[in-house]
Design an enzyme around this catalytic site. Structure first.
Site, mmCIF file in Angstrom:
data_model
loop_
_atom_site.group_PDB
_atom_site.id
_atom_site.type_symbol
_atom_site.label_atom_id
_atom_site.label_comp_id
_atom_site.label_asym_id
_atom_site.label_seq_id
_atom_site.Cartn_x
_atom_site.Cartn_y
_atom_site.Cartn_z
ATOM 1 N N HIS A 163 0.819 -1.204 -0.229
ATOM 2 C CA HIS A 163 -0.126 -0.138 -0.386
ATOM 3 C C HIS A 163 0.687 1.597 -0.112
ATOM 4 O O HIS A 163 2.357 1.010 0.179
ATOM 5 C CB HIS A 163 -0.952 -0.102 1.439
ATOM 6 C CG HIS A 163 -2.052 -0.998 1.132
ATOM 7 N ND1 HIS A 163 -1.741 -1.423 2.392
ATOM 8 C CD2 HIS A 163 -2.858 -1.428 0.800
ATOM 9 C CE1 HIS A 163 -2.936 -3.047 2.381
ATOM 10 N NE2 HIS A 163 -3.694 -2.282 1.118
ATOM 11 N N CYS A 248 -1.680 0.341 10.327
ATOM 12 C CA CYS A 248 -2.833 -0.725 9.305
ATOM 13 C C CYS A 248 -4.038 -1.046 10.605
ATOM 14 O O CYS A 248 -4.644 -1.417 10.224
ATOM 15 C CB CYS A 248 -2.130 -2.203 9.103
ATOM 16 S SG CYS A 248 -0.985 -1.752 7.663
#
Length: 254
Positions: A163, A248
């Site tokens: 990501h 996250c």
């Protein structure tokens, strides 16, 4: 002072089966992972954040990475649609919790794909990683939703990391920090600085002068402390085996 909440989600028994893309699969110690997750949640609470535990999704190995199923801006929760089909059921429990908290709900619809870990907001700009989990249609839909809040959206190529926020995050002053070997386009950001360790690319802003980061980046922690930041470190090594980082594991609601 307004209530500051952080959504968290307990790791499930299938955590070791989580997806990895850019690193080799490693054994995951489930007991240690739970202990680390509990310590992470406690670090948030000690910094003045109320933690809200989203119902577990025990059939979803990656559900602990709660940042990916949703992007929250103001009173709007935008439910993501992951580029990994295995993860597309994760938003359900997140939606129920956010509805209970009074958030409006929007969705990324097919053919768009988006993971929340690809969305980095710096000031009035949302930088969005264009890569394996997020596509152009997803970015355009997100831009339409964020436009309600006057936020500009800019796509950023992501090929070397899972990501965008696996490669870069931002300091309170707006400086984007990253680990150079996995940053595809440092010139996308008005101010960019490389950090000496991979884990040093990831910070959670707890307060304007207080950062949360991984214990795997001690050099970076000292560098940031020398700049006047208070730095709290947490051991998240079991989650790092699954390409996870400190951002996250929670969704910060302000």
């Amino acid at each position: 002072m307004p209530v500051r909440r952080a959504l968290i989600r307990r790791p499930g028994l299938l955590l070791a089966d989580g997806l990895v893309t850019h690193i080799d699969k490693q054994p995951v110690d489930l007991d240690r992972a739970l202990s680390q997750w509990l310590s992470y949640a406690e670090a948030l609470r000690c910094a003045g954040w109320e933690t809200v535990e989203v119902p577990p999704a025990d059939d979803c190995p990656d559900a602990v990475f709660i940042e990916d199923p949703v992007v929250v801006q103001g009173d709007l929760a935008i439910l993501a649609r992951s580029g990994a089909p295995e993860r597309r059921v994760e938003p359900a429990g997140v939606e129920a919790t956010l509805r209970e908290l009074g958030y409006r709900i929007a969705r990324i619809e097919a053919p768009g794909t988006l993971d929340g870990g690809d969305v980095l907001r710096v000031g009035g700009t949302a930088y969005v990683g264009l890569g394996g989990r997020t596509n152009g249609a997803g970015i355009q839909q997100l831009a339409n939703h964020l436009g309600e809040f006057g936020i500009r959206t800019q796509a950023v190529t992501v090929e070397r990391a899972l990501h965008l926020k696996s490669a870069v995050t931002a300091l309170p002053d707006g400086t984007v920090i990253g680990w150079d070997p996995v940053v595809d386009w440092p010139g996308a950001f008005p101010a960019y600085e490389g950090m000496p360790e991979e884990g040093g690319a990831h910070v959670v802003i707890l307060d304007p002068d207080h950062l949360l980061m991984s214990a795997s980046a001690p050099q970076t922690a000292e560098l940031l402390r020398a700049r006047g930041y208070r730095v709290t470190t947490v051991d998240i090594s079991e989650f790092e085996k699954l390409e996870g980082c400190v951002t996250c594991l929670s969704v910060r609601l302000r």
